[in-house]
Write a protein that holds these residues in place. Structure first.
Motif, PDB file in Angstrom:
ATOM      1  N   ALA A 293      46.056  19.353  16.300  1.00  0.00           N
ATOM      2  CA  ALA A 293      46.763  19.237  15.004  1.00  0.00           C
ATOM      3  C   ALA A 293      46.305  17.998  14.235  1.00  0.00           C
ATOM      4  O   ALA A 293      45.943  16.995  14.821  1.00  0.00           O
ATOM      5  CB  ALA A 293      48.274  19.170  15.234  1.00  0.00           C
ATOM      6  N   GLY A 294      46.366  18.120  12.908  1.00  0.00           N
ATOM      7  CA  GLY A 294      46.129  16.972  12.037  1.00  0.00           C
ATOM      8  C   GLY A 294      44.715  16.462  12.011  1.00  0.00           C
ATOM      9  O   GLY A 294      44.509  15.275  11.793  1.00  0.00           O
ATOM     10  N   THR A 295      43.744  17.272  12.239  1.00  0.00           N
ATOM     11  CA  THR A 295      42.343  16.834  12.184  1.00  0.00           C
ATOM     12  C   THR A 295      41.576  17.784  11.289  1.00  0.00           C
ATOM     13  O   THR A 295      41.998  18.918  11.044  1.00  0.00           O
ATOM     14  CB  THR A 295      41.709  16.813  13.583  1.00  0.00           C
ATOM     15  N   SER A 296      40.405  17.348  10.863  1.00  0.00           N
ATOM     16  CA  SER A 296      39.572  18.174   9.984  1.00  0.00           C
ATOM     17  C   SER A 296      38.911  19.281  10.800  1.00  0.00           C
ATOM     18  O   SER A 296      38.880  19.250  12.027  1.00  0.00           O
ATOM     19  CB  SER A 296      38.497  17.300   9.326  1.00  0.00           C
ATOM     20  N   THR A 297      38.369  20.247  10.041  1.00  0.00           N
ATOM     21  CA  THR A 297      37.713  21.390  10.699  1.00  0.00           C
ATOM     22  C   THR A 297      36.555  20.920  11.561  1.00  0.00           C
ATOM     23  O   THR A 297      36.363  21.395  12.688  1.00  0.00           O
ATOM     24  CB  THR A 297      37.213  22.379   9.643  1.00  0.00           C
ATOM     25  N   GLN A 298      35.768  19.972  11.063  1.00  0.00           N
ATOM     26  CA  GLN A 298      34.622  19.469  11.809  1.00  0.00           C
ATOM     27  C   GLN A 298      35.062  18.821  13.107  1.00  0.00           C
ATOM     28  O   GLN A 298      34.481  19.036  14.175  1.00  0.00           O
ATOM     29  CB  GLN A 298      33.837  18.467  10.942  1.00  0.00           C
ATOM     30  N   ASN A 299      36.114  17.997  13.003  1.00  0.00           N
ATOM     31  CA  ASN A 299      36.612  17.320  14.204  1.00  0.00           C
ATOM     32  C   ASN A 299      37.194  18.307  15.221  1.00  0.00           C
ATOM     33  O   ASN A 299      37.055  18.129  16.433  1.00  0.00           O
ATOM     34  CB  ASN A 299      37.668  16.289  13.814  1.00  0.00           C
TER      35      ASN A 299
END
Length: 265
Positions: free
Chosen positions: A229-235
């Protein structure tokens, strides 16, 4: 169902029966006489022929055994000598009419199972008296001439039920052991078939009960992994790949998480 076949008071275990069949066996019958009234002007009574009665079964009469079959290999010379001597004695007996040599001695088994040997001409007649007494009458007995005829035993062919188990049983028909051996043969065949069928069914049922049903197996399905949760798509993709590389998730879970990320784009 019982585990035994009962015949003539003899229980034979079904599981021990290897073979059973109807066979023909030689059986010695002897004449029987019934005491009658006293004859006129004499003290002697008249004896009337009553019929032929079973006396004994002839044992192993179907095959004549040579002395060679009865001796071990180390006694070969002795066996040859025994056969030769028996042949010479038989020839001498035929010439001089000596009963102990010329007559054939039979090995017999009576209805009680006792084995004995006898010459056919030595089989006694049976006399039944009016007072209920029963006597064996031989040729040298005083009563023998009063029978009015020579004692003449006979050898008859009798059907028997032979059952091979741990030992061999032979039950004779003609009211010797059984009235009708054919009926007992069919009874044994039916009861043995029923016993084997029930035994096979019981065995099959035990095999079925020992195999667990697939519907009763509880298959545990692993809970799908959740996306970070709470992270970018790349991450997210980087983290999923890292967990798969480290063995923290399976390939199936890896693909499922990737699909979830792709759906959010």
């Amino acid at each position: 169902m019982t585990d035994y076949f009962d015949i003539c008071g003899t229980p034979i275990k079904y599981s021990d029966i290897k073979d059973f069949r109807l066979v023909q066996r030689e059986y010695i019958y002897r004449p029987t006489y019934m005491e009658g009234d006293k004859q006129f002007f004499t003290r002697n009574r008249k004896y009337n022929f009553f019929g032929m009665q079973p006396f004994a079964a002839i044992y192993d009469e179907n095959e004549k055994h040579s002395a060679l079959k009865e001796y071990k290999t180390k006694d070969f010379k002795e066996s040859i000598g025994k056969d030769f001597i028996e042949g010479v004695i038989t020839t001498i007996g035929d010439k001089w009419h000596i009963k102990a040599i010329t007559s054939r001695k039979y090995v017999c088994v009576n209805q009680a199972g006792r084995k004995f040997t006898t010459y056919l001409e030595d089989v006694p007649a049976l006399v039944m008296r009016q007072d209920g007494k029963v006597s064996d009458i031989h040729k040298n007995d005083e009563l023998y001439p009063l029978l009015g005829e020579p004692i003449a035993p006979a050898i008859n062919i009798v059907y028997a039920l032979q059952i091979t188990a741990k030992e061999t049983y032979v039950f004779f028909g003609n009211d010797i052991h059984l009235h009708d051996v054919g009926i007992e043969y069919e009874r044994l065949k039916a009861e043995l078939n029923a016993y084997n069928s029930e035994r096979q069914s019981s065995k099959s049922l035990k095999q079925k009960l020992s195999i667990p049903k697939l519907t009763e197996l509880k298959i545990k399905k692993s809970k799908p992994k959740e996306l970070p949760a709470g992270t970018s798509t790349q991450n997210k993709l980087t983290e999923i790949k890292s967990k798969f590389s480290n063995g923290e998730i399976t390939e199936e879970e890896y693909r499922e998480l990737i699909n979830q990320v792709m759906e959010t784009i």
